[in-house]
Structures are given as structure tokens and as C-alpha cells.
Design a protein around this motif. Structure first.
Motif, short mmCIF file in Angstrom:
data_model
loop_
_atom_site.label_atom_id
_atom_site.label_comp_id
_atom_site.label_asym_id
_atom_site.label_seq_id
_atom_site.Cartn_x
_atom_site.Cartn_y
_atom_site.Cartn_z
N ASP A 1 0.82 -1.22 0.00
CA ASP A 1 0.00 0.00 0.00
C ASP A 1 0.85 1.26 0.00
OD1 ASP A 1 -2.31 -1.48 0.08
OD2 ASP A 1 -2.57 -1.32 2.25
N ARG B 1 -13.56 7.81 1.75
CA ARG B 1 -14.11 8.74 0.76
C ARG B 1 -15.27 9.52 1.36
NH1 ARG B 1 -16.66 11.65 -1.84
NH2 ARG B 1 -16.73 11.98 -4.10
N LEU C 1 -3.27 8.44 1.36
CA LEU C 1 -4.33 9.40 1.66
C LEU C 1 -5.05 9.07 2.96
CD1 LEU C 1 -6.18 10.14 -1.70
CD2 LEU C 1 -4.94 11.76 -0.26
N TYR C 2 -5.10 7.78 3.27
CA TYR C 2 -5.86 7.36 4.44
C TYR C 2 -5.22 7.81 5.75
CZ TYR C 2 -8.62 4.75 1.11
OH TYR C 2 -9.43 4.41 0.06
N PRO D 1 1.09 7.83 -3.02
CA PRO D 1 0.36 6.56 -3.17
C PRO D 1 -1.07 6.72 -2.68
CG PRO D 1 2.49 6.22 -2.11
CD PRO D 1 2.27 7.69 -2.13
N THR D 2 -1.99 6.03 -3.33
CA THR D 2 -3.40 6.15 -2.95
C THR D 2 -3.62 5.84 -1.48
OG1 THR D 2 -4.11 5.54 -5.19
CG2 THR D 2 -5.73 5.33 -3.43
N ALA E 1 -5.02 11.18 -5.00
CA ALA E 1 -3.65 10.78 -4.72
C ALA E 1 -2.74 11.10 -5.91
CB ALA E 1 -3.59 9.29 -4.40
N SER E 2 -3.25 10.88 -7.11
CA SER E 2 -2.46 11.18 -8.30
C SER E 2 -2.16 12.67 -8.40
CB SER E 2 -3.22 10.71 -9.55
OG SER E 2 -2.53 11.07 -10.73
N SER F 1 -12.13 10.99 -6.74
CA SER F 1 -11.92 9.64 -6.21
C SER F 1 -10.62 9.66 -5.41
CB SER F 1 -11.82 8.61 -7.32
OG SER F 1 -10.66 8.83 -8.10
N MET F 2 -10.44 8.69 -4.56
CA MET F 2 -9.21 8.63 -3.77
C MET F 2 -8.00 8.45 -4.71
SD MET F 2 -10.24 9.18 -0.74
CE MET F 2 -9.29 8.57 0.67
N ARG F 3 -8.18 7.66 -5.76
CA ARG F 3 -7.08 7.45 -6.70
C ARG F 3 -6.73 8.74 -7.43
NH1 ARG F 3 -5.08 2.87 -8.86
NH2 ARG F 3 -6.80 1.66 -7.98
N ARG F 4 -7.77 9.47 -7.88
CA ARG F 4 -7.52 10.72 -8.60
C ARG F 4 -6.87 11.75 -7.68
NH1 ARG F 4 -9.88 14.32 -12.26
NH2 ARG F 4 -8.44 16.11 -12.34
#
Length: 289
Positions: free
Chosen positions: A53, A121, A114-115, A110-111, A104-105, A99-102
Motif C-alpha cells: 500500500d 471517501r 491518503l488514508y 500513493p493512494t 492521490a495522483s 476519487s481517492m485514486r484521482r
């Protein structure tokens, strides 16, 4: 979900809430075995999952530690910055684009990193809503309940215009707990109490005003999306379809619709809001006379 994944989720939660910060040691394989009563293979798998992760890394002499976000120093990347970046994406492309992926990018991390700042989310969206409420600019009160109430409503409207996704994300039936929403609520209720309304009627009118503002605000994001897709603003779109409207609502059977089609209607959501507020406040004032 495997036992290793369950334990990894527990440790992700500790990292997300800050109980384990960058550089802090995470439980060793033996500690995981002892604390969770699992075999060494399972405990080892927990650390592998966290490494995959991007949340932890191995440090000689210290074992596994929480990893600082890639590309952004821990002193630079903060929860506030994460939320502000998410809001910027939503302002430009709509809430659905966040989104979390967007995110993070965009932050170049790394996605899973973010946590550390927002556990989910759902919590990210709540934080975004609360942040917008924190931007509502309440001006000093004049002592005139009507002037102050109108000013409060317009302050909320300005925040909706600045963040077109905001109105659609608000729930009026199951509102989220937002500390930054309390000053606006207190101001509006105070104005209504000053107008002489009892607590129940004041809260009823407060909700009606919020729904009026939110209802018009919910048209902002779809209109921007439609304008981007068609290249036409609302007036241009209606002009292109007035012939079809005349066909389905001929003057012989729909004389009132024909009147407005004849003179044309310059749609302006700000005019709708101002008219709605004025008439609503007129109603309160008339009842008090």
C-alpha cells in the motif's frame, strides 16, 4: 477478507487517524503474532500488505516504520491541503471526479497514503462540505433582522456559486454534523427570533430558506456540465427549442405559456434567488404587522 487483511485494516486505521505518524515504528511480526494470536506467516503477510500500500517501509535497526508521503514532505502535506485539493478538483470537474485514486495522483502520493489524512471517501466528502461552510462570509450584523437574514442567505449562496457541486452534496433530511455550519445556523435562527417567531416556526422558516437556496444551487453544476457539453448557455438552448415548445403548447390551449414565449424569458438563477428571498421575507414581515 482474510485474517491478515483484517489486521492490516486495523493498522491502516491507526495510520489514517495519526496514532501512527511518519517515522513511527509499526508492530513487528512477533508483536502482531502475540497481539492477534496468529501464525508468523499471517503476521508477515500483514506487513507485506502495508508495504504494498506504500504505507510502511523497512528501516535498518528499526524494523518497519510508517512511510512519509512520496513527493511531498510531511511538513507540507496536511489534511487541510488534501481537502483543498479535493475541492479544487470538484470545482473544476464536479464531485464525481473526486476519487481517492484521482486525488492521490494529483498530490503525487500513493493512494493508500491518503488514508493517513482522511480515513474514507465519505469522510473526505464531509470534510469538503464542512470546509465550504467555513468559507461562508457572515458580515457584521446591522440589528435589522431582515437585512441580516438576507445577508446570511446571500453569503451561503456565494459559497454555492464558488463551489457548484456543494448544493447537490448537501442533505436536508439527514444532515451531516458540520461544525462550520453552526455559525450560519445560529445567525439565521437569531434573525428569525428577532423577527418575533417562536422557536418551532423560526426553525421551520430556517429550513425553508435553506431549501430554497439549496434547490437553486443544485442547478449550478448540471448547467455548467450541459454548457460544456453543448456549447450553449441556457438562453441559447431554449431559443433553439422554442419552436418545439410552441408545437406542444399551442396558444389555443395554452395561452399563458404562449404569453411568456412571445416576450421571452431571460433566465438568471441569481434573479430567481433574489425574487424568492424577497417574497419569503415579505411573507414573514407581513405576518408580523
Amino acid at each position: 477478507m482474510t485474517r491478515a487483511e483484517q489486521i492490516a485494516d486495523i493498522l491502516r486505521g491507526r495510520i489514517a487517524t495519526g496514532r501512527l505518524g511518519p517515522g513511527d515504528a509499526v508492530p513487528s511480526t512477533r508483536a502482531i503474532m502475540r497481539d492477534h494470536n496468529v501464525a508468523m506467516a499471517t503476521a508477515s503477510r500483514v506487513l507485506v500488505l502495508l508495504q504494498d500500500d506504500g504505507l510502511i517501509e523497512s528501516t535498518p535497526g528499526r524494523g518497519s516504520v510508517v512511510r512519509a508521503a512520496d513527493g511531498v514532505g510531511s511538513a507540507v502535506l496536511t489534511r487541510d491541503r488534501v481537502i483543498a485539493t479535493a475541492m479544487s478538483i470538484a470545482d473544476a470537474e464536479g464531485l464525481g471526479a473526486v476519487s481517492m485514486r484521482r486525488l492521490a495522483s494529483t498530490l503525487d502520493i500513493p493512494t493508500m497514503a491518503l488514508y493517513r489524512y482522511v480515513p474514507s471517501r465519505e469522510e473526505l466528502e464531509l470534510a469538503m462540505l464542512d470546509s465550504v461552510m467555513g468559507e461562508v462570509d457572515l458580515r457584521p450584523q446591522t440589528g435589522d433582522w431582515r437585512v441580516d437574514l438576507h445577508g446570511s442567505c446571500m453569503a451561503m449562496w456565494r459559497s454555492m456559486v464558488a463551489h457548484p457541486w456543494f448544493a447537490g452534496a448537501l442533505s436536508m433530511t439527514r444532515p451531516a454534523s458540520m461544525p462550520n455550519a453552526m455559525p450560519l445556523a445560529e445567525r439565521m435562527l437569531g434573525c428569525l427570533h428577532a423577527a418575533g417567531l417562536d422557536p418551532v416556526q423560526a426553525f421551520t422558516d430556517y429550513l425553508c430558506l435553506l431549501n430554497l437556496i439549496r434547490g437553486l444551487g443544485s442547478t449550478l453544476e448540471p448547467e455548467l456540465a450541459d454548457r460544456a457539453e453543448t456549447g450553449l448557455d441556457n438562453d441559447e438552448w431554449m431559443d433553439a427549442r422554442v419552436g418545439e415548445l410552441r408545437r406542444i403548447a399551442p396558444e389555443s390551449t395554452h395561452p399563458n405559456m404562449a404569453r411568456i414565449m412571445e416576450v421571452g424569458y431571460p433566465y438568471d438563477v441569481d434573479v430567481l434567488l433574489e425574487s424568492g428571498l424577497r417574497r419569503f421575507l415579505d411573507g414573514i414581515q407581513t405576518r408580523l404587522v
